[in-house]
Design a protein around this motif. Structure first.
Motif, PDB file in Angstrom:
ATOM      1  N   ILE A  35       0.851  -1.187   0.000  1.00 50.79           N
ATOM      2  CA  ILE A  35       0.000   0.000   0.000  1.00 50.79           C
ATOM      3  C   ILE A  35       0.889   1.240   0.000  1.00 50.79           C
ATOM      4  O   ILE A  35       1.625   1.494   0.944  1.00 50.79           O
ATOM      5  N   HIS A  36       0.821   1.974  -1.088  1.00 54.73           N
ATOM      6  CA  HIS A  36       1.584   3.213  -1.208  1.00 54.73           C
ATOM      7  C   HIS A  36       0.646   4.287  -1.723  1.00 54.73           C
ATOM      8  O   HIS A  36       0.108   4.170  -2.823  1.00 54.73           O
ATOM      9  N   LEU A  37       0.434   5.314  -0.934  1.00 57.15           N
ATOM     10  CA  LEU A  37      -0.435   6.402  -1.345  1.00 57.15           C
ATOM     11  C   LEU A  37       0.375   7.448  -2.106  1.00 57.15           C
ATOM     12  O   LEU A  37       1.527   7.712  -1.782  1.00 57.15           O
ATOM     13  N   SER A  38      -0.271   8.045  -3.086  1.00 58.26           N
ATOM     14  CA  SER A  38       0.365   9.135  -3.822  1.00 58.26           C
ATOM     15  C   SER A  38       0.443  10.367  -2.919  1.00 58.26           C
ATOM     16  O   SER A  38      -0.207  10.423  -1.873  1.00 58.26           O
ATOM     17  N   GLU A  39       1.230  11.345  -3.337  1.00 60.69           N
ATOM     18  CA  GLU A  39       1.346  12.576  -2.534  1.00 60.69           C
ATOM     19  C   GLU A  39      -0.010  13.254  -2.370  1.00 60.69           C
ATOM     20  O   GLU A  39      -0.335  13.775  -1.308  1.00 60.69           O
ATOM     21  N   LYS A  40      -0.791  13.256  -3.433  1.00 62.45           N
ATOM     22  CA  LYS A  40      -2.115  13.881  -3.386  1.00 62.45           C
ATOM     23  C   LYS A  40      -3.012  13.154  -2.382  1.00 62.45           C
ATOM     24  O   LYS A  40      -3.730  13.777  -1.604  1.00 62.45           O
ATOM     25  N   ALA A  41      -2.954  11.823  -2.392  1.00 61.02           N
ATOM     26  CA  ALA A  41      -3.765  11.045  -1.457  1.00 61.02           C
ATOM     27  C   ALA A  41      -3.285  11.237  -0.019  1.00 61.02           C
ATOM     28  O   ALA A  41      -4.096  11.260   0.909  1.00 61.02           O
ATOM     29  N   ILE A  42      -1.992  11.398   0.163  1.00 58.35           N
ATOM     30  CA  ILE A  42      -1.465  11.661   1.506  1.00 58.35           C
ATOM     31  C   ILE A  42      -1.972  13.004   2.009  1.00 58.35           C
ATOM     32  O   ILE A  42      -2.331  13.146   3.186  1.00 58.35           O
ATOM     33  N   CYS A  43      -2.056  13.995   1.131  1.00 55.91           N
ATOM     34  CA  CYS A  43      -2.650  15.293   1.510  1.00 55.91           C
ATOM     35  C   CYS A  43      -4.104  15.093   1.926  1.00 55.91           C
ATOM     36  O   CYS A  43      -4.562  15.684   2.905  1.00 55.91           O
ATOM     37  N   GLY A  44      -4.820  14.253   1.180  1.00 56.79           N
ATOM     38  CA  GLY A  44      -6.209  13.941   1.527  1.00 56.79           C
ATOM     39  C   GLY A  44      -6.315  13.225   2.859  1.00 56.79           C
ATOM     40  O   GLY A  44      -7.197  13.520   3.675  1.00 56.79           O
ATOM     41  N   GLU A  45      -5.391  12.309   3.103  1.00 53.19           N
ATOM     42  CA  GLU A  45      -5.385  11.608   4.390  1.00 53.19           C
ATOM     43  C   GLU A  45      -5.115  12.586   5.531  1.00 53.19           C
ATOM     44  O   GLU A  45      -5.740  12.510   6.583  1.00 53.19           O
ATOM     45  N   ASN A  46      -4.195  13.513   5.308  1.00 50.44           N
ATOM     46  CA  ASN A  46      -3.906  14.516   6.335  1.00 50.44           C
ATOM     47  C   ASN A  46      -5.122  15.392   6.622  1.00 50.44           C
ATOM     48  O   ASN A  46      -5.390  15.746   7.770  1.00 50.44           O
ATOM     49  N   LEU A  47      -5.877  15.750   5.577  1.00 49.50           N
ATOM     50  CA  LEU A  47      -7.123  16.497   5.779  1.00 49.50           C
ATOM     51  C   LEU A  47      -8.135  15.658   6.552  1.00 49.50           C
ATOM     52  O   LEU A  47      -8.847  16.164   7.419  1.00 49.50           O
ATOM     53  N   TRP A  48      -8.213  14.382   6.212  1.00 43.03           N
ATOM     54  CA  TRP A  48      -9.102  13.438   6.908  1.00 43.03           C
ATOM     55  C   TRP A  48      -8.781  13.435   8.405  1.00 43.03           C
ATOM     56  O   TRP A  48      -9.664  13.521   9.241  1.00 43.03           O
ATOM     57  N   LEU A  49      -7.498  13.366   8.717  1.00 47.17           N
ATOM     58  CA  LEU A  49      -7.076  13.327  10.119  1.00 47.17           C
ATOM     59  C   LEU A  49      -7.231  14.686  10.795  1.00 47.17           C
ATOM     60  O   LEU A  49      -7.693  14.774  11.942  1.00 47.17           O
ATOM     61  N   LYS A  50      -6.865  15.755  10.094  1.00 45.69           N
ATOM     62  CA  LYS A  50      -6.937  17.113  10.656  1.00 45.69           C
ATOM     63  C   LYS A  50      -8.369  17.486  11.028  1.00 45.69           C
ATOM     64  O   LYS A  50      -8.608  18.130  12.047  1.00 45.69           O
ATOM     65  N   ASN A  51      -9.324  17.080  10.197  1.00 47.84           N
ATOM     66  CA  ASN A  51     -10.727  17.407  10.435  1.00 47.84           C
ATOM     67  C   ASN A  51     -11.440  16.351  11.271  1.00 47.84           C
ATOM     68  O   ASN A  51     -12.651  16.407  11.440  1.00 47.84           O
ATOM     69  N   ASN A  52     -10.673  15.382  11.766  1.00 55.87           N
ATOM     70  CA  ASN A  52     -11.180  14.349  12.662  1.00 55.87           C
ATOM     71  C   ASN A  52     -12.360  13.575  12.065  1.00 55.87           C
ATOM     72  O   ASN A  52     -13.326  13.265  12.748  1.00 55.87           O
ATOM     73  N   CYS A  53     -12.268  13.292  10.780  1.00 49.67           N
ATOM     74  CA  CYS A  53     -13.343  12.578  10.083  1.00 49.67           C
ATOM     75  C   CYS A  53     -13.562  11.180  10.664  1.00 49.67           C
ATOM     76  O   CYS A  53     -14.683  10.663  10.648  1.00 49.67           O
ATOM     77  N   ASN A  54     -12.488  10.574  11.189  1.00 50.54           N
ATOM     78  CA  ASN A  54     -12.605   9.222  11.715  1.00 50.54           C
ATOM     79  C   ASN A  54     -13.360   9.165  13.045  1.00 50.54           C
ATOM     80  O   ASN A  54     -13.634   8.093  13.544  1.00 50.54           O
ATOM     81  N   SER A  55     -13.720  10.305  13.605  1.00 50.87           N
ATOM     82  CA  SER A  55     -14.546  10.263  14.811  1.00 50.87           C
ATOM     83  C   SER A  55     -15.992   9.908  14.462  1.00 50.87           C
ATOM     84  O   SER A  55     -16.717   9.399  15.315  1.00 50.87           O
ATOM     85  N   CYS A  56     -16.404  10.143  13.220  1.00 53.32           N
ATOM     86  CA  CYS A  56     -17.761   9.797  12.780  1.00 53.32           C
ATOM     87  C   CYS A  56     -17.769   8.675  11.741  1.00 53.32           C
ATOM     88  O   CYS A  56     -18.691   7.873  11.703  1.00 53.32           O
ATOM     89  N   HIS A  57     -16.772   8.655  10.867  1.00 55.13           N
ATOM     90  CA  HIS A  57     -16.723   7.699   9.763  1.00 55.13           C
ATOM     91  C   HIS A  57     -15.685   6.623  10.022  1.00 55.13           C
ATOM     92  O   HIS A  57     -14.784   6.790  10.836  1.00 55.13           O
ATOM     93  N   GLN A  58     -15.807   5.549   9.272  1.00 60.20           N
ATOM     94  CA  GLN A  58     -14.888   4.430   9.388  1.00 60.20           C
ATOM     95  C   GLN A  58     -14.165   4.197   8.071  1.00 60.20           C
ATOM     96  O   GLN A  58     -14.684   4.512   7.002  1.00 60.20           O
ATOM     97  N   LEU A  59     -12.988   3.629   8.177  1.00 59.98           N
ATOM     98  CA  LEU A  59     -12.276   3.035   7.050  1.00 59.98           C
ATOM     99  C   LEU A  59     -11.958   1.608   7.477  1.00 59.98           C
ATOM    100  O   LEU A  59     -11.399   1.397   8.554  1.00 59.98           O
TER     101      LEU A  59
END
Length: 138
Positions: A35-59
Motif C-alpha cells: 500500500i503506497h499512497l500518492s502525494e495527493k492522497a497523503i494530503c487527503g489523508e492529512n485532511l481526513w485526520l486534521k478534520n477528525n473525520c474518523n470520529s464519525c466515519h470508518q475506514l
C-alpha cells in the motif's frame, strides 16, 4: 529459595520481557505491504485526520459509528457527488469549506483507499464479541 525471592525473580523476568517487547514494538518500522499512497492522497489523508473525520466515519470498519464506512465510497459514488458532499454535508455531517485542491486530495484519498480492498469482507463474519472471523466453506 524463599517464596519471596521466587516471586521477585518471576516479577523481574516478566517486567524485562515486557520491556523488551515494548521496545521492539515501538522502535520497529511498520510494514504496510504494497500500500503506497500518492502525494495527493497523503494530503487527503492529512485532511481526513486534521478534520477528525474518523470520529464519525470508518475506514475498513475502524472509526466512529455516526457516519457510514467510507472504505469503498469511491466505487459507489461519482467524484462530483463526493466533492459536493464534502462541502455541503449530509444529514448530521457538518459543512466544510474545502477549497478545490483539498476536495481533489480527499477524493484521491478515497479513490486509493477503495483500490486497497473492500469492506466488509464478504468472506468474514462479525461475531457477537466483536471479533471478525473468516467464514469456513463446508
Amino acid at each position: 529459595m524463599k517464596p519471596f525471592k521466587k516471586y521477585l525473580l518471576l516479577f523481574l523476568l516478566l517486567l524485562s520481557t515486557f520491556s523488551v517487547y515494548n521496545f521492539m514494538i515501538y522502535t520497529s518500522k511498520p510494514d504496510y505491504g504494497n500500500i503506497h499512497l500518492s502525494e495527493k492522497a497523503i494530503c487527503g489523508e492529512n485532511l481526513w485526520l486534521k478534520n477528525n473525520c474518523n470520529s464519525c466515519h470508518q475506514l475498513y470498519g475502524l472509526g466512529g459509528y455516526l457516519g457510514p464506512d467510507l472504505t469503498n465510497v469511491y466505487a459507489h459514488r461519482n467524484e462530483d457527488y463526493l466533492k459536493a458532499m464534502l462541502n455541503s454535508g449530509v444529514k448530521a455531517m457538518p459543512k466544510f469549506n474545502f477549497n478545490p485542491t483539498e476536495k481533489e486530495a480527499l477524493v484521491q484519498f478515497f479513490k486509493e483507499v477503495n483500490q486497497t480492498g473492500f469492506y466488509p469482507n464478504i468472506e468474514s463474519e462479525l461475531e457477537t464479541d466483536g471479533w471478525v472471523s473468516i467464514k469456513r466453506k463446508e
